[in-house]
Design an enzyme around this catalytic site. Structure first.
Site, PDB file in Angstrom:
ATOM      1  N   ALA A 110     -14.613  20.911   2.398  1.00  0.00           N
ATOM      2  CA  ALA A 110     -16.006  21.336   2.476  1.00  0.00           C
ATOM      3  C   ALA A 110     -16.900  20.393   1.673  1.00  0.00           C
ATOM      4  O   ALA A 110     -17.959  19.964   2.135  1.00  0.00           O
ATOM      5  CB  ALA A 110     -16.146  22.763   1.957  1.00  0.00           C
ATOM      6  N   GLN A 123      -7.483  -3.797   2.182  1.00  0.00           N
ATOM      7  CA  GLN A 123      -6.281  -3.964   1.357  1.00  0.00           C
ATOM      8  C   GLN A 123      -5.650  -5.338   1.597  1.00  0.00           C
ATOM      9  O   GLN A 123      -5.188  -5.991   0.668  1.00  0.00           O
ATOM     10  CB  GLN A 123      -5.277  -2.847   1.678  1.00  0.00           C
ATOM     11  CG  GLN A 123      -5.745  -1.482   1.148  1.00  0.00           C
ATOM     12  CD  GLN A 123      -5.007  -0.325   1.786  1.00  0.00           C
ATOM     13  OE1 GLN A 123      -4.479  -0.435   2.896  1.00  0.00           O
ATOM     14  NE2 GLN A 123      -4.977   0.804   1.095  1.00  0.00           N
ATOM     15  N   ARG A 139       2.966   0.981   3.275  1.00  0.00           N
ATOM     16  CA  ARG A 139       3.762  -0.183   3.681  1.00  0.00           C
ATOM     17  C   ARG A 139       3.890  -1.225   2.570  1.00  0.00           C
ATOM     18  O   ARG A 139       3.058  -1.286   1.656  1.00  0.00           O
ATOM     19  CB  ARG A 139       3.141  -0.852   4.908  1.00  0.00           C
ATOM     20  CG  ARG A 139       1.732  -1.390   4.660  1.00  0.00           C
ATOM     21  CD  ARG A 139       1.181  -2.048   5.902  1.00  0.00           C
ATOM     22  NE  ARG A 139       0.914  -1.072   6.942  1.00  0.00           N
ATOM     23  CZ  ARG A 139       1.576  -0.990   8.085  1.00  0.00           C
ATOM     24  NH1 ARG A 139       2.551  -1.830   8.340  1.00  0.00           N
ATOM     25  NH2 ARG A 139       1.258  -0.077   8.974  1.00  0.00           N
ATOM     26  N   GLY A 152     -18.675  28.838  -1.092  1.00  0.00           N
ATOM     27  CA  GLY A 152     -17.348  28.623  -1.645  1.00  0.00           C
ATOM     28  C   GLY A 152     -17.163  27.154  -1.978  1.00  0.00           C
ATOM     29  O   GLY A 152     -18.103  26.367  -1.916  1.00  0.00           O
ATOM     30  N   ALA A 153     -15.918  26.789  -2.305  1.00  0.00           N
ATOM     31  CA  ALA A 153     -15.659  25.401  -2.655  1.00  0.00           C
ATOM     32  C   ALA A 153     -14.347  24.983  -2.023  1.00  0.00           C
ATOM     33  O   ALA A 153     -13.588  25.808  -1.546  1.00  0.00           O
ATOM     34  CB  ALA A 153     -15.571  25.243  -4.166  1.00  0.00           C
ATOM     35  N   GLY A 154     -14.093  23.730  -1.991  1.00  0.00           N
ATOM     36  CA  GLY A 154     -12.862  23.221  -1.391  1.00  0.00           C
ATOM     37  C   GLY A 154     -13.059  21.751  -1.081  1.00  0.00           C
ATOM     38  O   GLY A 154     -14.185  21.318  -0.860  1.00  0.00           O
ATOM     39  N   GLU A 155     -11.941  21.020  -1.078  1.00  0.00           N
ATOM     40  CA  GLU A 155     -12.044  19.568  -0.942  1.00  0.00           C
ATOM     41  C   GLU A 155     -12.712  19.170   0.367  1.00  0.00           C
ATOM     42  O   GLU A 155     -13.642  18.368   0.389  1.00  0.00           O
ATOM     43  CB  GLU A 155     -10.641  18.972  -1.024  1.00  0.00           C
ATOM     44  CG  GLU A 155     -10.656  17.486  -1.249  1.00  0.00           C
ATOM     45  CD  GLU A 155      -9.270  16.894  -1.132  1.00  0.00           C
ATOM     46  OE1 GLU A 155      -9.179  15.687  -0.951  1.00  0.00           O
ATOM     47  OE2 GLU A 155      -8.292  17.658  -1.220  1.00  0.00           O
ATOM     48  N   THR A 215       0.876  -1.176   0.000  1.00  0.00           N
ATOM     49  CA  THR A 215       0.000   0.000   0.000  1.00  0.00           C
ATOM     50  C   THR A 215       0.912   1.224   0.000  1.00  0.00           C
ATOM     51  O   THR A 215       2.135   1.081   0.003  1.00  0.00           O
ATOM     52  CB  THR A 215      -0.886   0.034   1.249  1.00  0.00           C
ATOM     53  OG1 THR A 215      -0.063   0.400   2.369  1.00  0.00           O
ATOM     54  CG2 THR A 215      -1.524  -1.309   1.536  1.00  0.00           C
ATOM     55  N   CYS A 216       0.310   2.408   0.037  1.00  0.00           N
ATOM     56  CA  CYS A 216       1.176   3.583  -0.015  1.00  0.00           C
ATOM     57  C   CYS A 216       1.964   3.761   1.281  1.00  0.00           C
ATOM     58  O   CYS A 216       2.954   4.477   1.311  1.00  0.00           O
ATOM     59  CB  CYS A 216       0.386   4.837  -0.361  1.00  0.00           C
ATOM     60  SG  CYS A 216      -1.051   5.070   0.666  1.00  0.00           S
TER      61      CYS A 216
END
Lengths: 272, 424
Positions: free
Chosen positions: B197, B123, B55, B192-195, B52-53
């Protein structure tokens, strides 16, 4: 029959312990234990009251001892209903110890027989006393929910999120339970006061005699009437409603005990 | 043939920087070819590979741990084209019980970067599926992985390791639930926007939230986003009007000043009938006037408040992780018991006991119906049954003890135990 009184106290106290442990460890079985112990205590308590009523032919509210016992009974009963309906589990930490405390005080109050029983045995009296006691018990729970609400609101506003935040339910739930308790309490109090007026008419020939207890009962009723009215019309809810529920219950307590101790009147007899 | 031992070689986010981890990551195709290559070594009998990223873990059942570790290191260096000294210090090697414990801890998410995060178990399940498809996992690893899934599940259900939110968006949802209880039909306004939110809005939708209003400085962008969430686009100027209906406001604009001020809220509380309103301010600089928090039935949490929530929750998880370690200690002992039973002598003993018991039971039953038999008759019967047991046991015993069962002896041991149901 004597065994039932200490047994009831024991069950209420065990229920208190159950709810206290629930508060700390949040395990479902602890809450269930608290609930069933209180229910068993309530049944025990009911046995005492039924036995007392059938053996003397009088409603057991003849002296302070009996009055206190009846109050504790009303409190457990109302709590069991509200808990069943609204599932506000932590409220038990308020109701169970209060019922235990009132019962312990009752146990220490000597049992006095009043001489004049004639005025205290009447159909209207029963319709007066029982709803008022149940109503006051509901107000006690509204006060309890109010206290819990203020604690939870404080922890959310202050962003401290400690012990309280994790263990108390949502503000909405506390508010809804408090509101339900208020509606139940107000309905019962209204019934109790009306029947009280009718009873006064049959006993003394007048509906209203400016007896201090009557006046303070009127004040109590008005406070709750205002609170409910404002809630329905402009939405007095949350913090304001919680504070008023607490103040309202203080007034209830004063009307119940304070008035009888400070003033003379025809309600004083049972506090002897 | 000597007995198989479990060995685990790996590296994770604690032992290796990302620059090393990315060099050693194995894609699905690489995993498959690696499993095949490793399986071809004489001393390696079973293989499982998790990548995995955070391990990379090689789990193997081997007859010669030392040789296996050495070959594996060489193989990694060769196949990843990286010199051994670049990653040797990052590698850890766990043998036997320690390897089992490590795998349990990884699966139970006690070894994760975010303790208690739930993805790792999935995983491992995927990696196991690959190993079974390529038939590189055998009796030992099959048993071990199944135990692993069981233990991980137990840790999750019996401890509060996954209980509290440890991401900004989840923390916001957790708070909203403390205010509103149920989030069903609660109206949301996204400013507004954003990950973060948007993630929060997605969580809210999963909690059956009601209408969604989207305000954006560029109306076109607002329209696009509203479409994504099946919401209603509104203009920035309309925000204060919509405060009358929205219950949860998530704000994340790039505006330099406050987008919503105290007076905006004061004006709407009456028409809201004082229903609570919850502001989640993810923007820096802040969008929501913090003074709003002082108003009745209005609650404001900014990004730092939410971070504070997460830190506390992390502490809680770490406390719960201690309980998880205890469950794992227990499971390691259980696994060892099974593993030790998977030896020749215990298996033969268990088999003999099993047959002994069955024969005794039947003989007793039969004798009860034959009360006229003399003592010497019953003794003859019991001699006969003993001889029968010895005859039955003779060949299996010789077979299991000999080296004739080529390859992996544990297969035959396991088969024997299964055929006669020796593990009760």
């Amino acid at each position: 029959m004597e065994i039932f009184f200490p047994l009831t106290i024991l069950l209420y106290m065990m229920s208190t312990a159950g709810y206290a442990f629930y508060l700390f460890w949040q395990k479902e079985y602890l809450h269930k234990a608290g609930y069933f112990l209180l229910l068993t205590g309530f049944i025990c308590h009911s046995v005492i009251l039924v036995f007392s009523t059938t053996s003397t032919g009088l409603l057991p509210v003849q002296n302070l001892h009996e009055m206190l016992s009846m109050m504790a009974w009303a409190l457990s009963g109302i709590f069991l209903i509200i808990q069943y309906k609204y599932q506000l589990k932590v409220l038990g930490i308020f109701a169970a110890p209060l019922a235990s405390l009132v019962m312990v005080i009752a146990a220490f109050v000597p049992w006095v027989m009043l001489e004049d029983k004639s005025t205290l045995n009447n159909f209207w009296l029963i319709i007066h006393v029982i709803p008022v006691l149940l109503g006051d018990a509901a107000f006690a729970l509204a006060c309890g929910s109010g206290i819990l609400y203020l604690m939870q609101e404080r922890s959310i506003k202050s962003k401290s999120r400690g012990f309280v935040f994790k263990r108390l339910p949502s503000l909405e739930m506390l508010d809804a339970t408090g509101y339900a308790s208020l509606v139940i309490g107000f309905t019962l109090l209204t019934i109790g006061l009306i029947s009280g007026l009718v009873y006064a008419k049959t006993a003394w020939g007048r509906f209203w005699t400016w007896d201090p207890k009557e006046v303070w009962s009127g004040i109590t009723w008005l406070i709750y009437a205002v609170l409910l009215h404002e809630r329905i019309t402009v939405g007095w809810r949350g913090k304001r409603s919680a504070i008023l529920a607490i103040i309202g219950f203080m007034v209830v307590l004063f009307t119940f005990f304070g008035v009888s101790l400070l003033f003379e009147g025809h309600h004083g007899a049972f506090l002897k | 043939m000597p007995k198989l031992d479990i060995v685990l070689v790996g590296l994770n986010h604690k032992t290796a920087p990302v620059s090393v981890r990315e060099c050693l990551a194995f894609s699905k195709e690489e995993t498959i070819s690696t499993l095949k290559t490793l399986q071809d070594f004489d001393h390696i009998h079973e293989t499982f590979l998790l990548s995995t990223c955070n391990r990379v873990e090689f789990l193997m059942a081997s007859t010669d741990i030392e040789q296996t570790v050495k070959c594996l290191k060489d193989f990694i260096a060769q196949s990843k084209n990286i010199s051994l000294n670049k990653f040797d210090t990052s590698l850890y090697v766990h043998e036997k019980d320690e390897a089992v414990r490590h795998l349990f801890r990884v699966a139970a998410s006690l070894d994760s970067l975010v303790v208690g995060e739930p993805q790792i178990l999935g995983q491992i399940k995927d990696a196991y599926l690959t190993a079974t498809e390529k038939k590189t996992s055998g009796v030992i690893l099959n048993r071990l992985l199944h135990r692993t899934f069981f233990v991980a599940k137990r840790v999750r259900t019996e401890t509060g390791i996954g209980d509290h939110a440890v991401s900004i968006s989840y923390a916001a949802i957790e708070l909203a639930r403390k205010i509103f209880g149920d989030l069903e039909d609660k109206k949301i306004m996204l400013v507004g926007a954003g990950e973060m939110a948007e993630l929060a809005v997605e969580h809210l939708i999963r909690h059956h939230a009601g209408d969604i209003f989207v305000a954006n400085r560029t109306f076109e962008n607002g329209v696009a986003m509203a479409k994504r969430f099946k919401g209603t686009p509104i203009r920035m100027e309309e925000i204060s009007e919509y405060l009358k209906v929205a219950d949860i406001i998530i704000s994340s604009t790039g505006a330099p000043g406050f987008v919503i001020e105290r007076k905006d809220v004061k004006g709407v509380m009456r028409s809201r009938k004082n229903r609570p309103i919850f502001f989640i301010d993810i923007a820096v600089p802040r969008d929501i006037d913090p003074d709003i928090n002082k108003a009745n039935n209005a609650y404001v949490y900014d990004i730092d408040d939410l971070k504070g929530v997460i830190e506390e929750n992390m502490e809680d998880r770490n406390k719960e992780a201690l309980k998880g370690e205890r469950i794992i200690d227990e499971a390691v002992i259980h696994f060892r018991q099974w593993y030790e039973s998977l030896d020749v002598v215990p298996t033969i003993v268990a088999l003999r006991e099993k047959i002994d018991d069955l024969v005794k039971l039947e003989i007793d039953k039969t004798l009860k119906g034959l009360p006229h038999l003399k003592h010497s008759d019953t003794e003859a019967l019991s001699r006969m049954s003993d001889a029968l047991i010895n005859k039955i046991m003779h060949h299996p015993t010789r077979f299991l003890k000999s080296d004739r069962c080529r390859g992996n002896k544990s297969i035959y041991l396991d088969m024997t135990r299964k055929l006669f149901k020796l593990d009760d």
